[in-house]
Design a protein around this motif. Structure first.
Motif, short mmCIF file in Angstrom:
data_model
loop_
_atom_site.label_atom_id
_atom_site.label_comp_id
_atom_site.label_asym_id
_atom_site.label_seq_id
_atom_site.Cartn_x
_atom_site.Cartn_y
_atom_site.Cartn_z
N ALA A 78 0.66 -1.30 -0.07
CA ALA A 78 -0.07 0.03 0.06
C ALA A 78 0.91 1.09 0.14
N ALA A 79 2.09 1.24 0.80
CA ALA A 79 3.09 2.37 0.76
C ALA A 79 3.49 2.66 -0.49
N PHE A 80 3.97 1.44 -1.45
CA PHE A 80 4.49 1.65 -2.70
C PHE A 80 3.35 2.10 -3.70
N HIS A 81 2.20 1.69 -3.49
CA HIS A 81 1.07 2.08 -4.41
C HIS A 81 0.79 3.70 -4.34
N TYR A 135 11.37 -7.67 -4.88
CA TYR A 135 9.95 -8.31 -4.39
C TYR A 135 9.14 -8.46 -5.44
N HIS A 136 8.54 -9.66 -5.72
CA HIS A 136 7.65 -9.78 -6.83
C HIS A 136 6.40 -8.90 -6.61
N GLY A 137 5.99 -8.57 -5.61
CA GLY A 137 4.68 -7.93 -5.15
C GLY A 137 4.58 -6.40 -5.59
N CYS A 138 5.95 -5.83 -5.60
CA CYS A 138 6.17 -4.28 -5.84
C CYS A 138 5.86 -4.23 -7.76
N HIS A 139 6.37 -5.47 -8.16
CA HIS A 139 6.27 -5.45 -9.62
C HIS A 139 4.60 -5.72 -9.87
N GLY A 140 3.89 -6.49 -9.07
CA GLY A 140 2.26 -6.41 -9.00
C GLY A 140 1.88 -4.95 -9.04
N VAL A 141 2.13 -4.28 -8.05
CA VAL A 141 1.52 -2.89 -7.74
C VAL A 141 1.94 -2.01 -9.16
N GLN A 179 0.46 0.61 -14.24
CA GLN A 179 0.62 0.76 -15.51
C GLN A 179 -0.57 0.72 -16.20
N LYS A 180 -1.40 -0.48 -15.98
CA LYS A 180 -2.83 -0.54 -16.28
C LYS A 180 -3.72 0.47 -16.39
N LEU A 181 -3.65 1.32 -15.21
CA LEU A 181 -4.27 2.79 -15.17
C LEU A 181 -3.75 3.86 -15.90
#
Ligand code: PLP
Length: 431
Positions: free
Chosen positions: A116-119, A136-142, A147-149
């Motif tokens: 949530a902080a990275f977002h 960390y793969h989760g940061c790539h997910g965020v 990028q989608k938006l």
């Protein structure tokens, strides 16, 4: 202590406490928020707060949003009366933010998790191009969601040639983000922050850093050029594997106040505010952070040195032979001998307590965790309890022979002996 210094609000808490060590800050950085006689902080669970009774004192938030809040982290005097609704600000998270701001020596905001902080950071900075490496793969997910938006470009942190595209005419520049994770998940290897800060700043971009793997006092990324620092506070700040938390620290570059208020305002609408219970656990945790992190860092360096010596044949005997039959490579910042010049400068108090090793074959990495008595086989890191993870369980981007180890606060010789008996048990079973 500096209680009275807080009454004028003229200096930020990170200045007022700058002469104290982390151990002292952990116990005193929130002294100015002792509003009752309790020695241990009270837990405030209210989501909503009474407005002043005197109608003359009613100032609508829209007219004076800053006056209605209590941004202790920004150096304003903490008050009991400014709270409105806990999605904006709440007493216990303010207390935690005050402490964090003196730990990290920059104004801090807390979030419901590291992601949530990275977002929140991406939303606030709103870059058109982001350079990012493995990590960390989760940061790539965020970043994928962002990028989608926005349709932003994502380029390779380690390949500067990819930071621009002559054909389409875009390039990483002013307002864009260079994001460095160091030490990096899952290996624990570290990168030269000054180098990446120079590359970002040359182009007018900002350097954001994920320093989760090297919390204070191990690393001060601002000293080496970072503009924003994020942490998964779930890890070392929490330290007991019982709370999720994210932290963004805002570098005190010119105009930092605008960034602080901007991110605080956006957090009200993102809604990813830290919960009251977690904030209270966070304050509890920071009391012992210096003790924990220093010990975990020392422990890790000793375990790593032992395993590496076994793998290299410098350690001999039955125990070393068993380790060598199971482990083929150990990775950790303490083993980056060729980088020690800048590394010792940037991390003078020790390296991160997470390291990784590769086994010879996948089955060994999969089976070793079940042979250990003192390590939980679990993901995450940073708690006082040691963890080991066959990393392929949660991250399919890493090799199947990789185990990630988060060293806790036990006695290092006990951890060493447990790893040795685990390797022996595997060898005895023919692995
Ligand atoms: C380096 C790093 N950054 C960010 C995160 C995300 O933190 P959280 O799980 O608190 O969202 C993690 C979690 O493991 C991490 O290791």
């Amino acid at each position: 202590m500096a209680n009275s210094n807080h009454t004028n609000g003229s200096a930020a808490p990170h200045d007022q406490f700058s002469n104290y060590t982390l151990a002292t800050l952990g116990i005193h950085a929130d002294d100015s928020m002792h509003h009752d006689t309790d020695v241990a902080p009270s837990l405030h669970v209210s989501t909503t707060f009474r407005y002043p009774r005197d109608p003359e004192d009613l100032v609508p938030a829209s007219r004076s949003p800053q006056a209605r809040q209590t941004p202790a982290a920004a150096g304003l005097p903490p008050s009991d009366t400014g709270y409105i609704y806990s999605r904006y600000q709440a007493p216990t998270s303010s207390r935690l933010e005050l402490m964090l701001s003196s730990f990290i020596r920059a104004p801090c905001l807390t979030y419901s998790s590291g992601l949530a902080a990275f977002h929140a950071l991406l939303v606030y900075l709103n870059p058109k191009v982001v350079a990012i490496g493995a990590g960390y793969h989760g940061c790539h997910g965020v970043l994928g969601l962002y990028q989608k938006l926005t349709g932003c470009k994502i380029v390779d942190l380690f390949d500067e040639a990819s930071w621009q595209d002559g054909g389409e005419g875009w390039s990483l520049g002013k307002g864009d983000v260079v994001h460095l994770e160091s030490p990096v998940n899952p290996t624990g290897l570290a990168f030269d922050i000054e180098l990446f800060a120079a590359r970002a700043h040359r182009r007018g971009a900002v350097l954001t850093m994920d320093a989760t793997f090297a919390p204070p006092p191990l690393l001060d990324p601002f000293k080496w050029g970072a503009d924003y620092v994020m942490h998964s506070g779930t890890k070392y700040f929490g330290g007991h594997s019982d709370m999720l938390c994210g932290i963004v620290a805002i570098g005190r570059n010119e105009g930092w106040e605008k960034n602080y208020w901007g991110m605080l305002g956006e957090r009200c609408n993102l809604g990813s505010t830290l919960g009251n219970m977690e904030a209270w656990l966070g304050v509890r945790s920071l009391r012992t952070m210096a003790l924990r992190v220093e010990r975990q860092s020392r422990n890790a360096e000793q375990v790593v040195a032992f395993l590496d010596a076994c793998v290299r044949g410098e350690e001999t005997g039955e125990a070393a032979q068993a380790v060598k039959k199971v482990i083929r490579r150990v990775q950790h910042a303490s083993l980056q001998k060729e980088d020690m010049g800048w590394l010792k400068k940037q991390m003078p108090y020790g390296f991160g307590p997470v390291f990784s090793f590769d086994t010879h074959v996948e089955e060994q990495a999969k089976r070793l965790p079940s042979k250990l008595h003192l390590f939980h086989h679990a993901t995450s890191l940073g708690g006082v309890e040691s963890l080991i993870e066959w990393r392929h369980m949660s991250d399919n981007t890493v090799e199947t022979t990789l185990c990630r180890v988060s060293i806790g606060a036990e006695t290092w010789e006990d951890l060493r002996d447990d790893l040795v008996q685990g390797c022996k048990a595997l060898v005895a079973e023919g692995w």
